[in-house]
Write an enzyme that holds these catalytic residues in place. Structure first.
Site, mmCIF file in Angstrom:
data_model
loop_
_atom_site.group_PDB
_atom_site.id
_atom_site.type_symbol
_atom_site.label_atom_id
_atom_site.label_comp_id
_atom_site.label_asym_id
_atom_site.label_seq_id
_atom_site.Cartn_x
_atom_site.Cartn_y
_atom_site.Cartn_z
ATOM 1 N N ASP A 133 0.890 -1.157 0.000
ATOM 2 C CA ASP A 133 0.000 0.000 0.000
ATOM 3 C C ASP A 133 0.930 1.209 0.000
ATOM 4 O O ASP A 133 1.566 1.511 1.014
ATOM 5 C CB ASP A 133 -0.894 -0.003 1.245
ATOM 6 C CG ASP A 133 -1.834 1.199 1.266
ATOM 7 O OD1 ASP A 133 -1.667 2.102 0.422
ATOM 8 O OD2 ASP A 133 -2.719 1.238 2.133
ATOM 9 N N HIS B 80 -1.330 10.864 -10.761
ATOM 10 C CA HIS B 80 -2.519 11.581 -11.252
ATOM 11 C C HIS B 80 -3.831 11.071 -10.629
ATOM 12 O O HIS B 80 -4.870 11.690 -10.797
ATOM 13 C CB HIS B 80 -2.585 11.583 -12.790
ATOM 14 C CG HIS B 80 -2.917 10.275 -13.426
ATOM 15 N ND1 HIS B 80 -3.183 10.158 -14.774
ATOM 16 C CD2 HIS B 80 -3.020 9.011 -12.920
ATOM 17 C CE1 HIS B 80 -3.438 8.891 -15.049
ATOM 18 N NE2 HIS B 80 -3.348 8.181 -13.952
HETATM 19 C C1 LIG Z 1 -3.810 4.394 -13.282
HETATM 20 S S1 LIG Z 1 -3.219 2.808 -12.734
HETATM 21 C C2 LIG Z 1 -1.588 2.767 -13.452
HETATM 22 C C3 LIG Z 1 -1.095 1.376 -13.612
HETATM 23 C C4 LIG Z 1 0.249 1.242 -14.365
HETATM 24 N N1 LIG Z 1 1.338 1.823 -13.599
HETATM 25 C C5 LIG Z 1 0.151 1.821 -15.740
HETATM 26 O O1 LIG Z 1 0.804 2.827 -16.054
HETATM 27 O O2 LIG Z 1 -0.611 1.262 -16.553
HETATM 28 C C6 LIG Z 1 -2.884 3.147 -11.008
HETATM 29 C C7 LIG Z 1 -2.446 1.903 -10.249
HETATM 30 O O3 LIG Z 1 -2.254 2.238 -8.879
HETATM 31 C C8 LIG Z 1 -2.592 1.100 -8.100
HETATM 32 N N2 LIG Z 1 -2.888 1.535 -6.742
HETATM 33 C C9 LIG Z 1 -3.962 2.225 -6.311
HETATM 34 N N3 LIG Z 1 -3.898 2.430 -4.987
HETATM 35 C C10 LIG Z 1 -2.750 1.837 -4.563
HETATM 36 C C11 LIG Z 1 -2.134 1.696 -3.282
HETATM 37 N N4 LIG Z 1 -2.685 2.225 -2.200
HETATM 38 N N5 LIG Z 1 -0.970 1.024 -3.206
HETATM 39 C C12 LIG Z 1 -0.414 0.472 -4.334
HETATM 40 N N6 LIG Z 1 -0.926 0.594 -5.579
HETATM 41 C C13 LIG Z 1 -2.100 1.265 -5.685
HETATM 42 C C14 LIG Z 1 -3.814 0.532 -8.810
HETATM 43 O O4 LIG Z 1 -3.983 -0.834 -8.497
HETATM 44 C C15 LIG Z 1 -3.481 0.776 -10.264
HETATM 45 O O5 LIG Z 1 -2.897 -0.354 -10.877
#
Ligand SMILES: C[S@@+](CC[C@H](N)C(=O)[O-])C[C@H]1O[C@@H](n2cnc3c(N)ncnc32)[C@H](O)[C@@H]1O
Length: 117
Positions: free
Chosen positions: A34, A52
């Site tokens: 997380d 973003h």
């Molecule tokens: C917009 S996606 C981007 C995914 C990838 N990096 C890409 O460019 O395609 C944002 C990512 O952040 C992850 N995410 C959201 N909250 C999170 C958290 N608290 N800890 C870790 N990852 C998280 C989501 O699972 C998601 O895969």
């Protein structure tokens, strides 16, 4: 080069299957994290389209967690769209509207806003 996917547990579960299917298990590991709490210690980080999704306060928290985990000369790469000046159509402006609707304070940022955040 070797890398670690640091993601939420359910994403890690699926990513492991994809990494195995691609024959990359010797180069790529997955760890559940997380990023609002802690990130693993590594030499370099790539945050791709992550910041973003978050408001300024939480974006600073995520960047600060990376700073705490990385070594002094570590590298952090942000891969994000940048809002361009003027009123011309640009993908970043469309995604900015998407973030307005779908997240709690997430947004695309101008180059200057990125420097300040
Ligand atoms: C917009 S996606 C981007 C995914 C990838 N990096 C890409 O460019 O395609 C944002 C990512 O952040 C992850 N995410 C959201 N909250 C999170 C958290 N608290 N800890 C870790 N990852 C998280 C989501 O699972 C998601 O895969």
């Amino acid at each position: 080069m070797k890398g670690t996917i640091a993601e939420l547990q359910h994403v890690v579960d699926h990513a492991k299957e994809c990494i195995e299917a691609a024959g990359l298990t010797d180069r790529c590991r997955c760890v559940p994290v997380d990023i609002l709490e802690k990130v693993p210690e590594r030499d370099a980080y790539i945050l791709g389209n992550v910041i973003h999704d978050w408001n300024d306060e939480r974006s600073r928290l995520i960047l600060s967690n990376c700073r705490k985990a990385m070594r002094e000369q570590g590298t952090l790469l942000l891969v994000e769209l940048v809002i361009t000046p003027g009123n011309e159509l640009h993908l970043a402006k469309l995604v900015d509207v998407e973030k307005l609707v779908m997240t709690d304070g997430g947004r695309e940022r101008t180059e200057n806003e990125r420097r300040l955040s």
